[in-house]
Design an enzyme around this catalytic site. Structure first.
Site: not given
Ligand code: NAD
Length: 502
Positions: A144, A191, A224, A248, A252
Site C-alpha cells: 500500500y 508469507k 495461506d 485487509d 473481511d
C-alpha cells in the site's frame, strides 16, 4: 453530492469522565449520510459529550477536481479534532483518483487498524457461534506504499516496503491491545517462507517483541493456512497481527463469517490521531432506501467513545445495541424470517437502540468498559518503545541491473559481457525471479524484463564509481536499463534475495 446535514452538538457533561471532545464527522457517500445520521442520533440520546465539526470528503470533493478526495479546509478540520468519525465514501471509477482511506491513514500516521469481529449467535446466524477475533492490521506500509511502475511493454511493478520501525510499532500495539483486554493469544500471519527479507522481518520482530509479553501465548502461521483456518476454525484465534494486504483480506473474511460485513467496525489508531469507521463501503446498490444497517458505524462510534475516555456512554450504547439484536429487531442484511421479530430500516433500528439505552442484554454477554478493562487502549496511553536502532556495517557487493529487451538469455549474456568487459563479472540473469542464465531451462517463460546481476569475483572490490561506469558502458552499447538495485551486505549478511523464485 452528499450534503452535510446540521450536526447535533451532543450530550451533557458528566464530571466523572473527561469533558467534551471535538470530533470531525464525515457523512460520506452512498449509504453514508443515512447511517451517520442514525449513529449521531444514538450518540446524542446516550449522552455522548461531543462537539461535531463537519468534514467534507469523498466523491463530491474528488469530482470537484481534487484527486485526493479532501480539501485543505478538510485537513484543517481534522487538525482541530480529537478524533474522526467517518462514514464510507465512494472512490470514483477511473484512474487519477487516489484512495482517500489510504491517504488519510498514511498522512495522519494511523499505523494500526484494529478490527474486532464477534458472533452474535443465535440472533445473527453464523457457522461459528463462538467467534471472537480481533485483527490488528499494519496500516501504512507493504504494497500500500502505492509505488508502482510500468518498466517495459510487458512488466509492471509494485514495491512492497516493510520497515523495522513499522513492524515494531504494529506488533507492540497488538501485544499491548491483548494485554489491556485480557486476551490470551496473539497469532502473527506472514508469507516469510517466500518473502524472506520483508515478511521475514515482520516475523522476526514478532518473536523479538513477544519476549516482553511472556504471559500471552504466541504463534506464527503462514498466511495461506492462517486465512483458511480463520475461515474454518476462527475459534482457534484471538488477536491476529499481520501486514497491510493480508490484514485487509483476512479482516473481511472474519467479519463475513461472523455474520455480516454490515456489523464490522474498525479503529485506525496513530500516536496523535484516530479515525473510526465501519469496515464496509458506501453500498451504492441500497443507498437512499433507508434500509442500510447502521451497526458497523455505530460500533465504530462506540470504539471512538472508549478512545476518548467516555466509557460509560460507550457501554450504554453497546449494551442497548446488543439488547435490540437480542429482541429480534434486525436490519435487512441480518434479518431471517422466522427468527427475527421485526424487519427494521436504518432509522427504526436506531430508535430501537435508543429505546433500550440503560438496558442490558439477557442472553448475550453484556459488555463492560470500566476503567480497568478498556476496549482499546488509546495510542497516547500506550508507551511505544523507540525503534531499535540498527547500526550494521554496510558493504556494497554488486548491482542488479534491470534490462528491457526482446532477446534470449544466451544472446543477452553475450551482449552484456561484451559491453562490460573485465570491469565486473556477470553473475546471473533472472526473468520474473527465475534463473535463466547460466544453465536456464527452455520451458521458462521469458518476458522483456531481465534482472542482470553483476558481482565482483571473491576478494575483489566493488564501489559506486564502478556501478556508474558499468551503466555508462551499457548505455554506450545501446542496452536499455530500466532500474538498478545495489546489492549490500549488512554485517556480512546479504541484504538481497538470491534470485531463484519458488
Ligand atoms: P460495499 O461494502 O459498499 O458493499 C458490498 C455489499 O454489502 C453490497 O451488497 C452492500 O449492499 C452490502 N452492504 C454494505 N454495507 C452494508 C450495510 N451497512 N447494510 C446492509 N448492507 C450492506 O462494497 P463495494 O460495493 O465493493 O464498494 C462500494 C463503494 O464503497 C466503492 O466505491 C468502494 O471504493 C467504497 N468503499 C469505501 C470504503 C470506505 O470508505 N472505508 C470501504 C470499502 C469500499
Amino acid at each position: 453530492m452528499a450534503t452535510i446535514a446540521p450536526i447535533p452538538q451532543t450530550g451533557t457533561v458528566n464530571p466523572a469522565e473527561p469533558s467534551v471532545a471535538t470530533i470531525a464527522v464525515a457523512h460520506g457517500d452512498g449509504i453514508g449520510p443515512e447511517i451517520m445520521d442514525a449513529t449521531l442520533r444514538v450518540l446524542d440520546a446516550a449522552g455522548a459529550r461531543l462537539r461535531c465539526l463537519p468534514l467534507e470528503l469523498g466523491e463530491a470533493v474528488y469530482l470537484a477536481g481534487n484527486s485526493a478526495g479532501i480539501t485543505g479546509e478538510g485537513w484543517d478540520t481534522i487538525a482541530r479534532a480529537d478524533a474522526i468519525l467517518k462514514a464510507p465514501i465512494t472512490t470514483p471509477l477511473g484512474s487519477g483518483y487516489k484512495s482517500l482511506n489510504v491517504t488519510l491513514r498514511k498522512t495522519l500516521g494511523l499505523f494500526a487498524n484494529v478490527r474486532p469481529s464477534r458472533a452474535y449467535a443465535p440472533f445473527v446466524p453464523t457457522l461459528h457461534p463462538t467467534l471472537d477475533v480481533v485483527i490488528v492490521r499494519e496500516n501504512e506500509e507493504d504494497l500500500y506504499a502505492g509505488i508502482e511502475h510500468r518498466q517495459t511493454d510487458e512488466v509492471y511493478q509494485c514495491l512492497k516496503l516493510v520497515s523495522r520501525p513499522g513492524c515494531e510499532r504494529i506488533v507492540r500495539h497488538a501485544f499491548e491491545f491483548a494485554r489491556a483486554n485480557g486476551r490470551r493469544k496473539v497469532t502473527c500471519l506472514t508469507k516469510s517462507n517466500i518473502m524472506k527479507l520483508t515478511d521475514g522481518l515482520f516475523q522476526r520482530v514478532f518473536a523479538e517483541i513477544g519476549r516482553d509479553y511472556p504471559e500471552i501465548e504466541q504463534d506464527h502461521m503462514i498466511i495461506d493456512i492462517g486465512a483458511a483456518r480463520l475461515a474454518a476454525r476462527p475459534q482457534d484465534f484471538d488477536v491476529v497481527v499481520t501486514s497491510n494486504l493480508y490484514g485487509d483480506i483476512v479482516s473481511d473474511i472474519v467479519a463475513e463469517v461472523a455474520g455480516s460485513v454490515g456489523l464490522g467496525a474498525s479503529a485506525n489508531i496513530g500516536l496523535n490521531n484516530a479515525m473510526f469507521e465501519a469496515i464496509h463501503g458506501s453500498a451504492p446498490d441500497i443507498a437512499g432506501r433507508g434500509i442500510a444497517n447502521p451497526s458497523g458505524l455505530l460500533l465504530a462510534a462506540v470504539m471512538m467513545l472508549v478512545h476518548l475516555g467516555q466509557n460509560t456512554v460507550a457501554e450504554r450504547i453497546h449494551n442497548a445495541w446488543l439488547r435490540a439484536l437480542e429482541d429480534g429487531i434486525h436490519p435487512a442484511d441480518i434479518h431471517r424470517p422466522g427468527q427475527s421479530l421485526e424487519l427494521a430500516g436504518t432509522e427504526r433500528f436506531a430508535d430501537a437502540v435508543i429505546e433500550r439505552l440503560g438496558q442490558q442484554p439477557v442472553q448475550l454477554e453484556p459488555v463492560s468498559y470500566g476503567p480497568a478493562k478498556p476496549a482499546l487502549p488509546a495510542a497516547q496511553a500506550t508507551p511505544l518503545a523507540p525503534p531499535t536502532s540498527v547500526t550494521a556495517t554496510k558493504t556494497l557487493n554488486g548491482i542488479d541491473v534491470f534490462i528491457c529487451a526482446r532477446t534470449s538469455p544466451n544472446e543477452l549474456a553475450a551482449k552484456l559481457q561484451a559491453a562490460v568487459g573485465a570491469l565486473v563479472p556477470l553473475a546471473m540473469i533472472t526473468n520474473r525471479g527465475v534463473k535463466v542464465w547460466p544453465a536456464g531451462h527452455a520451458e521458462t517463460l521469458c518476458t522483456d524484463h531481465w534482472r542482470c546481476r553483476f558481482q565482483p569475483s571473491a576478494g575483489k572490490a566493488f564501489n559506486p564509481a564502478m556501478a556508474v561506469e558499468l551503466l555508462r558502458r551499457l548505455a554506450a552499447a545501446g542496452i536499455e536499463f530500466v532500474k538498478t538495485e545495489q546489492l549490500y551486505r549488512f554485517d556480512g549478511v546479504p541484504g538481497y534475495s538470491l534470485g531463484q523464485g519458488q
